[in-house]
Design an enzyme around this catalytic site. Structure first.
Site, PDB file in Angstrom:
ATOM      1  N   ARG A   1     -31.171 -46.261 -62.926  1.00  0.00           N
ATOM      2  CA  ARG A   1     -30.595 -47.311 -63.750  1.00  0.00           C
ATOM      3  C   ARG A   1     -29.081 -47.278 -63.682  1.00  0.00           C
ATOM      4  O   ARG A   1     -28.477 -46.198 -63.704  1.00  0.00           O
ATOM      5  CB  ARG A   1     -30.973 -47.107 -65.233  1.00  0.00           C
ATOM      6  CG  ARG A   1     -32.279 -47.723 -65.616  1.00  0.00           C
ATOM      7  CD  ARG A   1     -32.208 -49.259 -65.543  1.00  0.00           C
ATOM      8  NE  ARG A   1     -33.485 -49.876 -65.775  1.00  0.00           N
ATOM      9  CZ  ARG A   1     -34.451 -50.049 -64.874  1.00  0.00           C
ATOM     10  NH1 ARG A   1     -34.279 -49.652 -63.628  1.00  0.00           N
ATOM     11  NH2 ARG A   1     -35.586 -50.649 -65.189  1.00  0.00           N
TER      12      ARG A   1
ATOM     13  N   GLU B   1     -26.139 -56.249 -64.172  1.00  0.00           N
ATOM     14  CA  GLU B   1     -27.006 -56.917 -63.184  1.00  0.00           C
ATOM     15  C   GLU B   1     -27.477 -58.247 -63.745  1.00  0.00           C
ATOM     16  O   GLU B   1     -27.930 -58.263 -64.900  1.00  0.00           O
ATOM     17  CB  GLU B   1     -28.244 -56.053 -62.906  1.00  0.00           C
ATOM     18  CG  GLU B   1     -27.952 -54.778 -62.176  1.00  0.00           C
ATOM     19  CD  GLU B   1     -29.230 -53.949 -61.927  1.00  0.00           C
ATOM     20  OE1 GLU B   1     -30.339 -54.485 -62.126  1.00  0.00           O
ATOM     21  OE2 GLU B   1     -29.108 -52.788 -61.557  1.00  0.00           O
TER      22      GLU B   1
ATOM     23  N   HIS C   1     -31.165 -53.830 -56.643  1.00  0.00           N
ATOM     24  CA  HIS C   1     -32.298 -53.411 -57.481  1.00  0.00           C
ATOM     25  C   HIS C   1     -33.631 -53.706 -56.778  1.00  0.00           C
ATOM     26  O   HIS C   1     -34.476 -54.452 -57.292  1.00  0.00           O
ATOM     27  CB  HIS C   1     -32.241 -54.102 -58.848  1.00  0.00           C
ATOM     28  CG  HIS C   1     -32.974 -53.355 -59.912  1.00  0.00           C
ATOM     29  ND1 HIS C   1     -32.574 -53.342 -61.230  1.00  0.00           N
ATOM     30  CD2 HIS C   1     -34.099 -52.588 -59.870  1.00  0.00           C
ATOM     31  CE1 HIS C   1     -33.422 -52.612 -61.952  1.00  0.00           C
ATOM     32  NE2 HIS C   1     -34.359 -52.147 -61.133  1.00  0.00           N
TER      33      HIS C   1
END
Ligand SMILES: NC(=O)c1ccc[n+]([C@@H]2O[C@H](COP(=O)([O-])OP(=O)(O)OC[C@H]3O[C@@H](n4cnc5c(N)ncnc54)[C@H](O)[C@@H]3O)[C@@H](O)[C@H]2O)c1
Ligand SMILES: O=C(O)[C@H](O)COP(=O)(O)O
Length: 528
Positions: free
Chosen positions: A233, A262, A280
């Site tokens: 993360r 993000e 991601h």
């Protein structure tokens, strides 16, 4: 009315097929909504399905009138306000196993891309440049991979790194040196991992404790030339500190699948040639997306149709065999709680739950939650459920105690619930009889045998000839039919209890009339 399932992030079609097979359910895809549009859409949703993009904030949760479940097709739930969901009795489920393999493979891909500068070389070659000197890499063999967070993904990464003949050193609060030894890796404290690793990969959730775990101080403790991978993360790494550490030459390279913001508009880390990155993509494989979508959609259906979920986030999850054993007690527990709340007008200060016989050896927390749910629902309404029951009780200053006892009064299992108010203690005990189902077998200190359902009239009276007759005629005047009746007494002529099941709800004025009989001390109409 059909359940409305709102899906606000992309979800694999295999999951959708699971939803389509369910009658009485309508799903709606609404991706890329503005926050205002989302606030409107959520109003009617029974279930919300998301991945990591939708921010499930407190405001969103509080705008949801019907929402019962939030499903996260993936692992990380840092985009969901779990406390807000729990307070509203909304269960949150995720799909923790479906993307482990993909995330571990992506981590290995990033590790190798980083060590051999593959993205940089690829980019240069695509720009028609043949440069062999600039892109000299380092081998993984005999290098130390430091893993911070040895959960599902961390452990898979460790296994794969050993296949690359790396030395693996890991830190996890649940890892002991013995466990590490068993896995064929080295145990290290965070400091030791930072000091010794040539490559460091992070696999923790983003929590208060892990926010900026890799900060300026952590980078200072690392070996010069260390390379960092983050496929967990954004936010676990302090990005400004990483930027400076790369500029200073302390960190030779970083591979990032996740970023603090993000999606982002501009990120200075991405301008550094030492940084390789993916947007991601750790879980973005056909297989992982299929797995997580199916898992989460299945849980949503199970939950909406009254079943038991596999992967709750805001409730402890239990193995199936444990659940199968205790599930029959949930109904009994809720009924006992509900029975007791009818017996008092006072404020409950304490609830004591006694588990006896075979119940003394089972996982009791879910039974306790159902008991408390039964107690609270009468005054707090239907929004009380086993997700928020304990939270709501705590908010009201009610202390819940679980006890295990050997006293079974001859029953193989006995669940006794006692409430303590500022003026009195009341209790009820129930059991599950083999083949016959739930029974209330004791109220206060009196033995009874009542099925906990329908309309029950409980009378505390003086043991005296004629009381039962007077009671019967009064009920007849109200046209209330008695279905069953039992009497028990402490001693001849003393206090006694009458338990009647009747065919309809007793109105307040009818109850009042009963209480006017001089031999009757208490009368409670209990609707279960
Ligand atoms: N990039 C992606 O697309 C992708 C895909 C899947 C998972 N993830 C993320 O990867 C992370 C790990 O997922 P998982 O499935 O392995 O979770 P997991 O719960 O199985 O493992 C997390 C581990 O971190 C440990 N941990 C917690 N705090 C720690 C600390 N302060 N120091 C060291 N260890 C700590 C826990 O004890 C646990 O063992 C999560 O953040 C998840 O969201 C990312
Ligand atoms: O936590 C996870 O499961 C991953 O980060 C995947 O996130 P995604 O569903 O948005 O790809």
């Amino acid at each position: 009315m059909a359940f409305h399932v709102l899906i606000t992030d992309p979800l694999s079609k295999e999951g959708i097929q699971v939803l389509e097979q369910q009658e009485n359910l309508q799903y709606e895809f609404a991706t890329d909504l503005s926050s205002d549009e989302l606030l409107t859409k959520i109003e009617t949703a029974d279930a919300l399905l998301v991945r990591s993009q939708t921010q499930v904030t407190r405001q969103l949760i509080e705008s949801a009138g019907n929402l019962k479940i939030i499903g996260r097709a993936g692992v990380g739930v840092d985009n969901i306000d779990i406390n807000a969901a729990t307070e509203r009795g909304i269960i949150v489920v995720n799909a923790p196993n479906g993307n482990t393999n993909s995330a571990a493979e992506h981590t290995m891909a990033m590790l190798m891309a980083l060590s051999r500068k593959i993205p940089q070389a690829h980019y240069s070659l695509k720009n028609q440049q043949w440069d062999r000197k600039k892109y000299v890499g380092v081998e993984l063999k005999n290098k130390t991979l430091g893993i911070i967070g040895l959960g599902r993904i961390g452990a898979e990464v460790a296994y794969r790194a050993k296949g690359q003949r790396m030395n693996v050193m890991a830190y996890d609060p649940f890892l002991t040196p013995e466990k590490a030894d068993h896995l064929g890796i080295d145990y290290g404290t965070v400091k030791e991992v930072l000091n010794k690793a040539d490559f460091i990969t992070i696999h923790t959730p983003l929590l208060k404790e892990t926010k900026h775990l890799l900060n300026e101080e952590a980078f200072r403790q690392m070996k010069p030339g260390v390379q960092i991978i983050n496929c967990a993360r954004g936010g676990i790494i302090d990005e400004e500190a990483l930027y400076q550490a790369i500029l200073e030459g302390k960190v030779a390279g970083a591979a990032l699948d996740v970023l603090e913001e993000e999606p982002f508009h501009h990120h200075k880390l991405l301008n550094l040639p030492e940084v390789v990155a993916t947007p991601h993509l750790g879980a973005s494989t056909v297989e992982a997306q299929e797995n997580v979508a199916v898992d989460v959609c299945q849980d949503v259906i199970w939950f909406l149709t009254g079943g038991v979920v596999q992967n709750p986030v805001n409730l402890p999850s239990l193995p199936k065999e444990v659940l199968r054993r205790i599930e029959p007690y949930f109904h009994l527990a809720e009924k006992l709680g509900s029975f007791l709340i009818h017996l008092t007008q006072d404020v409950i200060e304490e609830v004591n739950i006694y588990y006896s016989g075979e119940l003394a050896g089972v996982e009791t927390a879910p039974i306790t939650r159902n008991t408390v749910k039964g107690l609270l629902t009468r005054h707090l309404g239907d929004h009380v459920n086993d997700v928020n029951a304990l939270y709501l009780a705590e908010k009201r200053g009610i202390h819940i105690h679980e006890n295990r006892t050997t006293t079974t009064k001859g029953f193989t299992n006995l669940l006794t619930v006692e409430i303590v108010t500022n003026t009195e203690k009341r209790s009820v005990a129930g059991t599950l009889l083999n083949g016959l189902g739930a029974r209330i077998v004791q109220v206060d200190h009196y033995s009874v045998d009542v099925t906990p359902k329908g309309h029950i009239l409980m009378i505390r009276h003086q043991d005296k000839p004629g009381v039962i007759g007077k009671m019967g005629s009064l009920l007849a005047q109200f046209n209330i039919n008695i279905a069953t009746m039992q009497v028990d007494r402490a001693q001849v002529g003393g206090d006694a209890v009458m338990m009647l099941t009747v065919d309809k709800h007793l109105e307040a004025k009818e109850l009042e009339a009963l209480k006017q009989l001089e031999e009757i001390h208490q009368a409670n109409a209990i609707d279960l």
